[in-house]
Design a protein around this motif. Structure first.
Motif, PDB file in Angstrom:
ATOM      1  N   PHE A 171       5.819 -10.566 -10.638  1.00  0.00           N
ATOM      2  CA  PHE A 171       5.147 -10.416  -9.349  1.00  0.00           C
ATOM      3  C   PHE A 171       5.762  -9.280  -8.550  1.00  0.00           C
ATOM      4  N   LEU A 172       7.090  -9.236  -8.481  1.00  0.00           N
ATOM      5  CA  LEU A 172       7.755  -8.158  -7.744  1.00  0.00           C
ATOM      6  C   LEU A 172       7.434  -6.798  -8.352  1.00  0.00           C
ATOM      7  N   PHE A 173       7.475  -6.722  -9.671  1.00  0.00           N
ATOM      8  CA  PHE A 173       7.175  -5.442 -10.304  1.00  0.00           C
ATOM      9  C   PHE A 173       5.717  -5.048 -10.084  1.00  0.00           C
ATOM     10  N   SER A 174       4.811  -6.018 -10.099  1.00  0.00           N
ATOM     11  CA  SER A 174       3.405  -5.695  -9.834  1.00  0.00           C
ATOM     12  C   SER A 174       3.215  -5.202  -8.411  1.00  0.00           C
ATOM     13  N   MET A 175       4.047  -5.670  -7.484  1.00  0.00           N
ATOM     14  CA  MET A 175       3.998  -5.145  -6.110  1.00  0.00           C
ATOM     15  C   MET A 175       4.358  -3.657  -6.101  1.00  0.00           C
ATOM     16  N   SER A 176       5.329  -3.269  -6.909  1.00  0.00           N
ATOM     17  CA  SER A 176       5.696  -1.849  -6.969  1.00  0.00           C
ATOM     18  C   SER A 176       4.558  -1.023  -7.562  1.00  0.00           C
ATOM     19  N   ILE A 177       3.837  -1.577  -8.521  1.00  0.00           N
ATOM     20  CA  ILE A 177       2.677  -0.886  -9.097  1.00  0.00           C
ATOM     21  C   ILE A 177       1.591  -0.728  -8.038  1.00  0.00           C
ATOM     22  N   LEU A 178       1.345  -1.777  -7.255  1.00  0.00           N
ATOM     23  CA  LEU A 178       0.341  -1.690  -6.182  1.00  0.00           C
ATOM     24  C   LEU A 178       0.739  -0.654  -5.135  1.00  0.00           C
ATOM     25  N   LEU A 179       2.030  -0.586  -4.817  1.00  0.00           N
ATOM     26  CA  LEU A 179       2.502   0.431  -3.870  1.00  0.00           C
ATOM     27  C   LEU A 179       2.302   1.832  -4.445  1.00  0.00           C
ATOM     28  N   PHE A 180       2.561   1.997  -5.736  1.00  0.00           N
ATOM     29  CA  PHE A 180       2.336   3.291  -6.379  1.00  0.00           C
ATOM     30  C   PHE A 180       0.857   3.665  -6.346  1.00  0.00           C
ATOM     31  N   ILE A 181      -0.012   2.711  -6.644  1.00  0.00           N
ATOM     32  CA  ILE A 181      -1.453   2.975  -6.610  1.00  0.00           C
ATOM     33  C   ILE A 181      -1.894   3.328  -5.199  1.00  0.00           C
ATOM     34  N   THR A 182      -1.373   2.616  -4.215  1.00  0.00           N
ATOM     35  CA  THR A 182      -1.678   2.927  -2.809  1.00  0.00           C
ATOM     36  C   THR A 182      -1.230   4.344  -2.464  1.00  0.00           C
ATOM     37  N   SER A 183      -0.043   4.727  -2.897  1.00  0.00           N
ATOM     38  CA  SER A 183       0.457   6.085  -2.657  1.00  0.00           C
ATOM     39  C   SER A 183      -0.446   7.124  -3.313  1.00  0.00           C
ATOM     40  N   SER A 184      -0.831   6.873  -4.539  1.00  0.00           N
ATOM     41  CA  SER A 184      -1.666   7.821  -5.282  1.00  0.00           C
ATOM     42  C   SER A 184      -3.033   7.989  -4.633  1.00  0.00           C
ATOM     43  N   ILE A 185      -3.645   6.876  -4.284  1.00  0.00           N
ATOM     44  CA  ILE A 185      -4.967   6.950  -3.642  1.00  0.00           C
ATOM     45  C   ILE A 185      -4.856   7.622  -2.279  1.00  0.00           C
ATOM     46  N   GLY A 186      -3.844   7.236  -1.518  1.00  0.00           N
ATOM     47  CA  GLY A 186      -3.645   7.851  -0.207  1.00  0.00           C
ATOM     48  C   GLY A 186      -3.439   9.352  -0.303  1.00  0.00           C
ATOM     49  N   LEU A 187      -2.642   9.774  -1.261  1.00  0.00           N
ATOM     50  CA  LEU A 187      -2.412  11.208  -1.430  1.00  0.00           C
ATOM     51  C   LEU A 187      -3.678  11.913  -1.891  1.00  0.00           C
ATOM     52  N   ALA A 188      -4.429  11.299  -2.789  1.00  0.00           N
ATOM     53  CA  ALA A 188      -5.672  11.916  -3.275  1.00  0.00           C
ATOM     54  C   ALA A 188      -6.672  12.091  -2.141  1.00  0.00           C
ATOM     55  N   VAL A 189      -6.758  11.104  -1.271  1.00  0.00           N
ATOM     56  CA  VAL A 189      -7.709  11.176  -0.157  1.00  0.00           C
ATOM     57  C   VAL A 189      -7.268  12.187   0.894  1.00  0.00           C
ATOM     58  N   LEU A 190      -5.968  12.257   1.160  1.00  0.00           N
ATOM     59  CA  LEU A 190      -5.470  13.069   2.272  1.00  0.00           C
ATOM     60  C   LEU A 190      -4.949  14.444   1.865  1.00  0.00           C
ATOM     61  N   TYR A 191      -4.887  14.733   0.577  1.00  0.00           N
ATOM     62  CA  TYR A 191      -4.224  15.950   0.113  1.00  0.00           C
ATOM     63  C   TYR A 191      -4.795  17.218   0.754  1.00  0.00           C
ATOM     64  N   HIS A 192      -6.102  17.331   0.820  1.00  0.00           N
ATOM     65  CA  HIS A 192      -6.704  18.560   1.358  1.00  0.00           C
ATOM     66  C   HIS A 192      -6.584  18.653   2.867  1.00  0.00           C
ATOM     67  N   ASP A 193      -6.327  17.517   3.537  1.00  0.00           N
ATOM     68  CA  ASP A 193      -6.158  17.525   4.982  1.00  0.00           C
ATOM     69  C   ASP A 193      -4.728  17.817   5.411  1.00  0.00           C
ATOM     70  N   LEU A 194      -3.786  17.784   4.478  1.00  0.00           N
ATOM     71  CA  LEU A 194      -2.386  18.040   4.804  1.00  0.00           C
ATOM     72  C   LEU A 194      -2.151  19.524   5.027  1.00  0.00           C
ATOM     73  N   ASP A 195      -1.143  19.817   5.850  1.00  0.00           N
ATOM     74  CA  ASP A 195      -0.726  21.205   6.016  1.00  0.00           C
ATOM     75  C   ASP A 195      -0.170  21.727   4.691  1.00  0.00           C
TER      76      ASP A 195
END
Length: 123
Positions: free
Chosen positions: A11-35
């Motif tokens: 369960f703890l390790f799956s939480m780290s996977i979910l955090l990684f997926i959240t980071s990846s999706i967040g970066l993909a969505v926001l990448y072009h808006d970043l400076d």
């Protein structure tokens, strides 16, 4: 013989996977808006003191996934981890269990730190 991985560790390790997926999706969505220049280092007072290209965020995600793969391998095969005591038949199961918990918590903290690294770019 290595014992079965406890559900709490998975369960703890799956939480780290979910955090990684959240980071990846967040970066993909926001990448072009970043400076083009992003914060790459913050000093102890919380002030940015080093800047770099936004591609460094993708490098961070690659480091995160590499770290998670290594940690998952060590969770699956705790005999390869480094222990501060000599393992014998009496303490092996206890040491393996403690190491698995430690590695799963480390995985969560690692993924949280990379999520934070992406999140501070928005402010």
């Amino acid at each position: 013989m290595e014992s079965k991985i406890p559900t709490a560790v998975l369960f703890l390790f799956s939480m780290s996977i979910l955090l990684f997926i959240t980071s990846s999706i967040g970066l993909a969505v926001l990448y072009h808006d970043l400076d083009d220049r992003i914060i790459t280092h913050i000093d102890f007072s919380g002030s940015p003191d080093n800047w770099g290209d936004k591609i460094h965020l993708i490098y961070g995600l690659l480091v995160n996934v590499g770290t998670l793969l290594i940690l998952f391998f060590l969770i699956r095969h705790p005999r390869y981890a480094n222990y501060p005591v000599t393992l014998n038949d009496e303490n092996r199961d206890s040491a393996y269990l403690k190491m698995r918990y430690f590695l799963s918590i480390l995985a969560v903290l690692t993924s949280l730190s990379f999520l934070w690294m992406i999140g501070i770019q928005l402010y």
